[in-house]
Design an enzyme around this catalytic site. Structure first.
Site, PDB file in Angstrom:
ATOM      1  N   LYS A 158      50.972  78.250  43.676  1.00 22.77           N
ATOM      2  CA  LYS A 158      49.716  78.815  44.169  1.00 22.77           C
ATOM      3  C   LYS A 158      48.984  77.803  45.059  1.00 22.77           C
ATOM      4  CE  LYS A 158      45.726  78.505  42.727  1.00 22.77           C
ATOM      5  NZ  LYS A 158      44.592  78.291  41.853  1.00 22.77           N
ATOM      6  N   ASP A 217      46.331  83.850  43.195  1.00 17.75           N
ATOM      7  CA  ASP A 217      45.332  83.375  42.238  1.00 17.75           C
ATOM      8  C   ASP A 217      44.953  84.545  41.338  1.00 17.75           C
ATOM      9  OD1 ASP A 217      43.704  85.039  43.715  1.00 17.75           O
ATOM     10  OD2 ASP A 217      42.395  83.454  44.461  1.00 17.75           O
TER      11      ASP A 217
END
Ligand code: SF4
Length: 215
Positions: free
Chosen positions: A120, A138
């Protein structure tokens, strides 16, 4: 998932959030790297408050790499999980100095070798400071993708791969920003604002909530 449906969803979201962008404040790759690590389990607004002071003191990887753990912990304490975050940021920057000349690398391969950096965080950097196409999953992108049935997996890394399959490569970074913005502003976790949602007609989520009668 029909190609048409994905196209429609992305186009409606793009129209609704022309200003979609990162909420985190940063001026260079290193600042975005530190801010993104701090943003885990914390709001971006809180991170921005902390980094406003932090970035004045720490300017280069060597500054973070030589920071005293106890002092740094106090400086980032309000972002939560501060012991782990401090350990990772210091270790990550030490590696940047020792292995990479103090520079933040611009490939997924190199980024994920750094302490505290997962896919991420790497994708946030690749998409927003290195001009590459990337999907950073996210909590907001994850939630919206599930509610709109763009992805099914419970593993964010697999959701990333599912999104790669249905979103055109050249639109990944922009799509990530508009999906994330939809999650922050409208399709929020607890009480999504379905009354005003631009993709409401395309959404079959059991989480839908209406507050206006007869919508
Ligand atoms: S209708 Fe509600 S649950 Fe569905 S995407 Fe919109 S805000 Fe989210």
């Amino acid at each position: 998932m029909s190609e048409d449906r994905v196209k429609k969803i992305l186009s409606l979201l793009e129209k609704a959030y022309p200003d979609a962008g990162l909420v985190l404040h940063y001026r260079n790759p290193l600042e975005l790297l530190v801010a993104t690590i701090l943003a885990a389990q914390c709001t971006d607004e809180r991170v921005n408050k902390v980094t406003e002071t932090l970035f004045k003191k720490y300017k280069a990887a060597k500054d973070y790499g030589s920071a005293r753990q106890e002092i740094f912990e106090e400086e980032i304490r309000s972002t939560g999980f501060y012991k782990n975050k401090a350990k990772n940021i210091i270790a990550c920057n030490k590696e940047l100095v020792e292995r990479l000349g103090g520079n933040v690398p611009d490939t997924m391969e190199d980024l994920v070798t750094l302490p505290g950096v997962g896919r991420k965080t790497a994708n946030v950097l690749l998409g927003n400071v290195f001009g590459k196409q990337a999907m950073a999953v996210d909590t907001h992108v994850f939630r919206v993708s599930h509610r709109l049935e763009l992805a099914k997996s419970n593993d964010p890394d697999k959701v990333e791969l599912e999104l790669y399959r249905i979103i055109p490569q050249e639109k990944l970074t922009r799509s990530c920003l508009v999906i994330g913005t939809h999650g922050r502003r409208t399709c929020v976790a607890r009480k999504p604002l379905c009354d005003v949602c631009v993709v409401e007609k395309l959404c079959n989520s059991p989480d839908k909530i209406y507050t206006t009668p007869n919508v």
